[in-house]
Design an enzyme around this catalytic site. Structure first.
Site, PDB file in Angstrom:
ATOM      1  N   SER A  11       0.813  -1.216   0.000  1.00 21.52           N
ATOM      2  CA  SER A  11       0.000   0.000   0.000  1.00 21.52           C
ATOM      3  C   SER A  11       0.844   1.263   0.000  1.00 21.52           C
ATOM      4  CB  SER A  11      -0.908   0.014   1.235  1.00 21.52           C
ATOM      5  OG  SER A  11      -0.122   0.148   2.411  1.00 21.52           O
ATOM      6  N   GLY A  12       2.107   1.141   0.383  1.00 22.51           N
ATOM      7  CA  GLY A  12       2.954   2.312   0.558  1.00 22.51           C
ATOM      8  C   GLY A  12       3.179   2.637   2.020  1.00 22.51           C
ATOM      9  N   CYS A  71     -13.398  -3.067   1.002  1.00 22.03           N
ATOM     10  CA  CYS A  71     -12.210  -3.090   0.145  1.00 22.03           C
ATOM     11  C   CYS A  71     -11.423  -4.379   0.340  1.00 22.03           C
ATOM     12  CB  CYS A  71     -11.334  -1.877   0.448  1.00 22.03           C
ATOM     13  SG  CYS A  71      -9.885  -1.720  -0.623  1.00 22.03           S
ATOM     14  N   CYS A 101     -10.287   6.857   2.385  1.00 15.20           N
ATOM     15  CA  CYS A 101      -9.309   7.326   1.401  1.00 15.20           C
ATOM     16  C   CYS A 101      -9.953   8.074   0.247  1.00 15.20           C
ATOM     17  CB  CYS A 101      -8.470   6.167   0.883  1.00 15.20           C
ATOM     18  SG  CYS A 101      -9.393   4.957  -0.116  1.00 15.20           S
TER      19      CYS A 101
END
Length: 361
Positions: free
Chosen positions: A10-11, A103, A195
Site C-alpha cells: 500500500s505504501g 475493500c 481514502c
C-alpha cells in the site's frame, strides 16, 4: 516450501515489512501496488490516507530496498464499483457501511487474489495485523492493532491463499524492523479516515452524491423535534450534529428511514439491543453453525466484544447477546469468535430487544 507470493504494498510500513519478511523467508515475492483512482489527486494527499498520491512511490522505493520486482495494477474501476458506489448505496438505504472492510473483501481478497491465482501465484501477502493458525484467522498479538474484524468477511478459500507475516508482533516492533531494514516508511503515520473522501467530510461527500433533501427529526412518539438536511448523513448511535438545542437530555440517533427521509432520536437507553440478525453468513473458521452455540461477537472495528449465542437460520445469522449492546448499526459486520479465532461473519440487517419484541434500529 518456496511459494510464489504476491505482496500487496500500500505504501505504508506494515505492507513493506510484510513483503520483506516473505522474501526473507525464501519465497519468490513480487510487489504490487493498487491504483484505486483514475484521478489520484481526488484522493487524500499527505500521510493520513491509505491510497494517497505519495503511496505508489513509497511502495516502489520499499520494493527496491527489499530487492523484489514491483508493479502497479489499475483497480480503479473495480474499486469505484465495489467500494465507492456501494458506500453511497448503503447510506442511501439507511445503513452504515465499512468501506475498508468492503475493500478487503472485494478488492484485496477477491479481485486481486483471483488475478494472482490466474497468474500462477500461490498466495497474497498483506500487512494486516492478524495471525493465521491451522488455516484459520486469529487475532494479532497486538490487541490495539488487531485487524481480524475487517478480515472476518473472507471465505475459507481466500484465507487459505492469504499470508499475514505481521500477526506475531506489535506495531512498534514493525516500525523498528522497518528502520533496521532501511525502509523509508519506518516512521510514516498510520492511515486514517476514508481514502476516497479527500477532505474527510463524509456528510458533504454524500450530499454531493445523493443531494441534501431536508426531513424531520422525530422522537419515539413521533413528535417532530427538528429538521435535518439528509437522512443519509446520520448513523445509528450518533449524538453530534443533531442540532436539537434546548433538549433536557442527550438524544441519539435510533433509526434512519430513507423512504420518508426521517431520523428518529431518543435516549441512550433506547439504543440497547440484544438480538441481531445478519445476512450472507460467511464461515471461514468452521462449518456453518446451525445449532445455537455459545461464542463471542464483535460488532464494529476495535469495538467491544460481547458474549452471545449464535446460529445460522436459513440464509441468516441470528445472534442473541448475553448483555445488551448500544449503537449497533445495520450495514456493519458482526464477526463471531471462539476465543481469539474467527469463526465467521454476516452483515447486520436488523436489531431488536427480545423482551420488547420491537425493532431498535
Amino acid at each position: 516450501m518456496t511459494l510464489r507470493v504476491l505482496a500487496a504494498m500500500s505504501g505504508g510500513v506494515d505492507s513493506a515489512v510484510a513483503a520483506a519478511r516473505a522474501a526473507e523467508a525464501g519465497h519468490d515475492v513480487t510487489g504490487v501496488h493498487l491504483a484505486l483512482s483514475k484521478n489520484p489527486q481526488s484522493y487524500r494527499t499527505g500521510a493520513r490516507g491509505c491510497c494517497t498520491v505519495e503511496d505508489s512511490r513509497d511502495a516502489r522505493r520499499a520494493a527496491d530496498v527489499i530487492g523484489i520486482p514491483f508493479y502497479v495494477w489499475d483497480m480503479a474501476e473495480e474499486f469505484d464499483r465495489e467500494v465507492v458506489q456501494d458506500f453511497v448505496a448503503e447510506y442511501s438505504a439507511g445503513r452504515t457501511p465499512n468501506p475498508c472492510l468492503r475493500c478487503n473483501e472485494k478488492i484485496k481478497f477477491e479481485a486481486v487474489l483471483d488475478r494472482a491465482i490466474a497468474l500462477g501465484f500461490d498466495a497474497v501477502a498483506t500487512g494486516h495485523h492478524v495471525r493465521k493458525i491451522d488455516g484459520r484467522l486469529v487475532r494479532s498479538v497486538d490487541a490495539d492493532k488487531d485487524q481480524s474484524y475487517v478480515l472476518g468477511v473472507l471465505t475459507r478459500e481466500q484465507v487459505a491463499h492469504a499470508m499475514f507475516p505481521l500477526g506475531d508482533c506489535t506495531k512498534d516492533e514493525v516500525r523498528a524492523e522497518a528502520d533496521r531494514r532501511g525502509l523509508s516508511v519506518a516512521d510514516k503515520p498510520d492511515s486514517h479516515d476514508i481514502c476516497f473522501i479527500a477532505d474527510g467530510d463524509t456528510a458533504g461527500f454524500l450530499n454531493n452524491r445523493l443531494g441534501g433533501e431536508p426531513g424531520p427529526i422525530k422522537d419515539e412518539s413521533g413528535e417532530v423535534l427538528g429538521t435535518h438536511h439528509g437522512a443519509h448523513t446520520f448513523t445509528v448511535g450518533q449524538r453530534k450534529g443533531l442540532n436539537l438545542g434546548g433538549a433536557p437530555d442527550r438524544r441519539y440517533v435510533l433509526s434512519i428511514e430513507p423512504v420518508n427521509n426521517t431520523v428518529t432520536v431518543g435516549p441512550r437507553s433506547s439504543l440497547r439491543v440484544d438480538e441481531i440478525v445478519g445476512q450472507r453468513p460467511v464461515w471461514s473458521g468452521c462449518d456453518p453453525i446451525i445449532e445455537p452455540t455459545s461464542c463471542t461477537v464483535q460488532l464494529r472495528a476495535h469495538g467491544e466484544v460481547y458474549g452471545c449465542t449464535a446460529w445460522q437460520r436459513d440464509d441468516e445469522l441470528v445472534i442473541h447477546l448475553d448483555e445488551p449492546a448500544t449503537g449497533v448499526a445495520a450495514g456493519q459486520a458482526a464477526v463471531l469468535y471462539d476465543g481469539d479465532t474467527v469463526l465467521g461473519s454476516a452483515t447486520i440487517t436488523a436489531t431488536a430487544r427480545r423482551e420488547e419484541a420491537a425493532p431498535a434500529g
